[in-house]
Design a protein around this motif. Structure first.
Motif, PDB file in Angstrom:
ATOM      1  N   TYR A 138     -11.014   0.505  -2.510  1.00 53.87           N
ATOM      2  CA  TYR A 138      -9.396   0.716  -2.814  1.00 53.87           C
ATOM      3  C   TYR A 138      -9.374   0.406  -3.803  1.00 53.87           C
ATOM      4  CZ  TYR A 138      -4.991   2.123  -3.806  1.00 53.87           C
ATOM      5  OH  TYR A 138      -4.014   2.561  -4.326  1.00 53.87           O
ATOM      6  N   SER A 206       0.695   5.640   1.186  1.00 54.16           N
ATOM      7  CA  SER A 206      -0.560   4.878   1.765  1.00 54.16           C
ATOM      8  C   SER A 206      -0.601   4.547   0.798  1.00 54.16           C
ATOM      9  CB  SER A 206      -1.633   6.006   2.588  1.00 54.16           C
ATOM     10  OG  SER A 206      -0.580   6.643   3.386  1.00 54.16           O
ATOM     11  N   GLN A 207      -0.590   4.634  -0.127  1.00 55.34           N
ATOM     12  CA  GLN A 207      -1.284   3.795  -1.342  1.00 55.34           C
ATOM     13  C   GLN A 207      -0.145   2.459  -1.201  1.00 55.34           C
ATOM     14  OE1 GLN A 207      -4.612   4.735  -2.468  1.00 55.34           O
ATOM     15  NE2 GLN A 207      -3.806   5.977  -0.624  1.00 55.34           N
ATOM     16  N   GLU A 210      -1.577   0.574   0.533  1.00 46.77           N
ATOM     17  CA  GLU A 210      -2.844  -0.687  -0.245  1.00 46.77           C
ATOM     18  C   GLU A 210      -2.430  -1.341  -1.051  1.00 46.77           C
ATOM     19  OE1 GLU A 210      -5.773   0.270   1.683  1.00 46.77           O
ATOM     20  OE2 GLU A 210      -6.655   2.320   2.075  1.00 46.77           O
ATOM     21  N   GLU A 211      -1.146  -0.540  -1.841  1.00 46.92           N
ATOM     22  CA  GLU A 211      -1.385  -1.737  -3.040  1.00 46.92           C
ATOM     23  C   GLU A 211      -0.797  -3.403  -2.499  1.00 46.92           C
ATOM     24  OE1 GLU A 211      -1.409  -1.694  -6.677  1.00 46.92           O
ATOM     25  OE2 GLU A 211      -1.945   0.385  -6.105  1.00 46.92           O
ATOM     26  N   ARG A 213      -1.396  -4.720   0.741  1.00 47.07           N
ATOM     27  CA  ARG A 213      -2.339  -5.375   1.083  1.00 47.07           C
ATOM     28  C   ARG A 213      -3.323  -5.664  -0.096  1.00 47.07           C
ATOM     29  NH1 ARG A 213      -3.932  -0.131   4.741  1.00 47.07           N
ATOM     30  NH2 ARG A 213      -3.234  -0.499   6.897  1.00 47.07           N
ATOM     31  N   TYR A 309      -5.335   9.364   6.656  1.00 48.58           N
ATOM     32  CA  TYR A 309      -4.031   8.722   6.697  1.00 48.58           C
ATOM     33  C   TYR A 309      -3.430   8.741   7.750  1.00 48.58           C
ATOM     34  CZ  TYR A 309      -4.898   5.219   2.975  1.00 48.58           C
ATOM     35  OH  TYR A 309      -5.629   4.379   2.249  1.00 48.58           O
ATOM     36  N   GLY A 320      -7.527   2.354   6.173  1.00 50.66           N
ATOM     37  CA  GLY A 320      -7.215   2.158   4.894  1.00 50.66           C
ATOM     38  C   GLY A 320      -8.784   2.307   4.099  1.00 50.66           C
ATOM     39  N   GLU A 322      -9.335   0.206   1.620  1.00 47.47           N
ATOM     40  CA  GLU A 322     -10.495  -1.454   1.298  1.00 47.47           C
ATOM     41  C   GLU A 322     -10.680  -1.666   2.459  1.00 47.47           C
ATOM     42  OE1 GLU A 322     -10.998  -4.435  -1.320  1.00 47.47           O
ATOM     43  OE2 GLU A 322      -9.644  -2.995  -1.517  1.00 47.47           O
ATOM     44  N   ARG A 323     -10.321  -1.169   3.519  1.00 45.49           N
ATOM     45  CA  ARG A 323     -11.672  -1.406   4.520  1.00 45.49           C
ATOM     46  C   ARG A 323     -13.053  -1.223   5.170  1.00 45.49           C
ATOM     47  NH1 ARG A 323      -7.266  -3.672   8.036  1.00 45.49           N
ATOM     48  NH2 ARG A 323      -6.139  -2.829   8.030  1.00 45.49           N
TER      49      ARG A 323
END
Length: 417
Positions: A138, A206-207, A210-211, A213, A309, A320, A322-323
């Protein structure tokens, strides 16, 4: 220049990317058709929908930032499971159809530019967008999407390349020319459904998660939340305004070139680009066609990821961008299946415009209960703590919900008759 680049990446957030993704190839086709069919007569709708669009996106982003969970994850705690799963299932179907239309338009546009097979180009775009989401984390993908937002200025440049009667444009903005035939009102419904879409709610919330996280996953102090909500407000205002300004320019092009040239029926974004060529010249054609490809590369990941998501949050799966894909296999499987099924639909005899119509119907049905549930969540202290939405946002959010309810009723009326 070195100072400008990181500054741009730092200040452009999920709201701007969300707004830009709203102007996907399917949206471009709808805006162009509105201009080609009704001239400048529907430009006022772009600014009518803007405050409602801003309010509902602010609500979704606020829910994500304050709770640290996406929209579906929050709804999972407050809605009956069958209702939530039904809404999420319809969202996935609508997003997949939208992906199909967008990827097909990208393939057709590239064929117009360089030749070759539209199906081959579509397959290439489908694979590229899957690889971007599965293998690019991400933190890097967000930068790619942010830079792609700049490609929407191609439609501003297109307006500058054609003759526009700005006096007529300004007059119709101030004095809307209402009509009372079914086609006029159904086009208004289509425009509302294009600008206020459920997948945008899930994506932006969801973003924000993510931010969060990327900062360590902690909600932080109240002061940190306040700072982030101020950034969210500015980001969303800019993003949604940018989105609607681009829609405005696309409709102006449709009205000034196609409507004025006697072309009143546009069935895809690629056809719009092709129709521009003999009427406005090669430069306008290249800008319009290139914009379709670039906006598709931005919008398809948003459509596929928002579906993923929603499903993953509804079932409580790991999710996610980023995962690593091994950490969230179901999440990435949904992204892959939605994108590749959407790509495959372009190889079938299904009429893309009829498919988009049904996608709009599904979005209209899904949007209303989701918006209503979000508005309830954002006013509950047990969910939002001290960060419930303000009065203005509440009024506009419920107003947007009522507007989309009206749009859904109009679509139902059209189906019955």
């Amino acid at each position: 220049m070195k100072k400008y680049i990181p500054s741009f990446l730092r200040h452009v957030g999920p709201g701007v990317v969300t707004g830009a993704a709203d102007d996907d190839p399917s949206g471009i086709a709808t805006y162009t058709q509105a201009g080609a069919q009704f001239g400048t007569g529907l430009l006022w709708t772009v600014f009518l929908s803007l405050p409602f669009m801003i309010a509902i996106q602010l609500v979704s982003a606020r829910i994500g930032r304050v709770t640290g969970k996406g929209v579906a994850a929050n709804l999972r705690q407050h809605l009956p499971a069958p209702l939530l799963l039904g809404l999420v299932g319809l969202l996935v179907v609508a997003n997949t159809i939208n992906i199909a239309a967008d990827i097909a338009a990208m393939g057709e546009s590239l064929k117009l530019v360089i030749g070759g097979s539209a199906h081959f180009h579509s397959l290439m775009f489908g694979v590229i967008t899957v690889l971007l989401q599965v293998f690019v984390p991400y933190r890097k993908l967000a930068h790619v999407l942010k830079w792609l937002t700049l490609t929407l200025f191609a439609y501003v440049a297109t307006v500058l390349a054609v003759h526009v009667d700005w006096g007529r444009v300004l007059y119709d903005l101030v004095v809307p020319k209402l009509q009372f035939d079914g086609g006029y009102w159904m086009m208004i419904v289509a425009l509302l459904g294009t600008t206020i879409s459920p997948y945008l709610f899930f994506w932006q919330a969801s973003q924000e998660v993510e931010e969060l996280r990327l900062k360590g996953g902690e909600r932080g102090t109240d002061d940190a939340v306040k700072r982030d909500l101020a950034r969210v407000k500015q980001d969303t205002w800019i993003g949604m305004t940018f989105s609607n300004i681009i829609a405005f320019f696309v409709m102006v092009v449709g009205a000034s070139v196609l409507y004025a040239g006697g072309v009143h029926d546009i069935t895809s974004a690629a056809q719009a680009a092709e129709a521009l060529r003999p009427l406005a010249g090669d430069f306008a054609f290249w800008l319009f066609a290139g914009g379709i490809i670039a906006t598709g590369l931005l919008a398809v990941p948003v459509l596929a990821s928002s579906a993923a998501y929603a499903v993953a949050e509804a079932f409580g799966w790991e999710e996610g961008l980023e995962r690593h894909w091994r950490e969230a296999k179901q999440f990435y499987a949904i992204i892959t299946v939605a994108t590749l099924v959407g790509t495959a639909l372009g190889f079938t005899p299904i009429d893309p415009m009829k498919a988009l119509y049904w996608s709009a119907v599904i979005n209209g049905v899904v949007a209303v209960p989701i918006m209503a549930a979000m508005m309830v969540l954002t006013t509950r202290a047990d969910v939002m703590g001290r960060f419930t939405s303000g009065r203005k946002t509440r009024w506009l959010g419920w107003g947007g919900t009522a507007l989309m309810g009206f749009a859904a009723l109009m679509m139902g009326w059209d189906l019955v008759h």
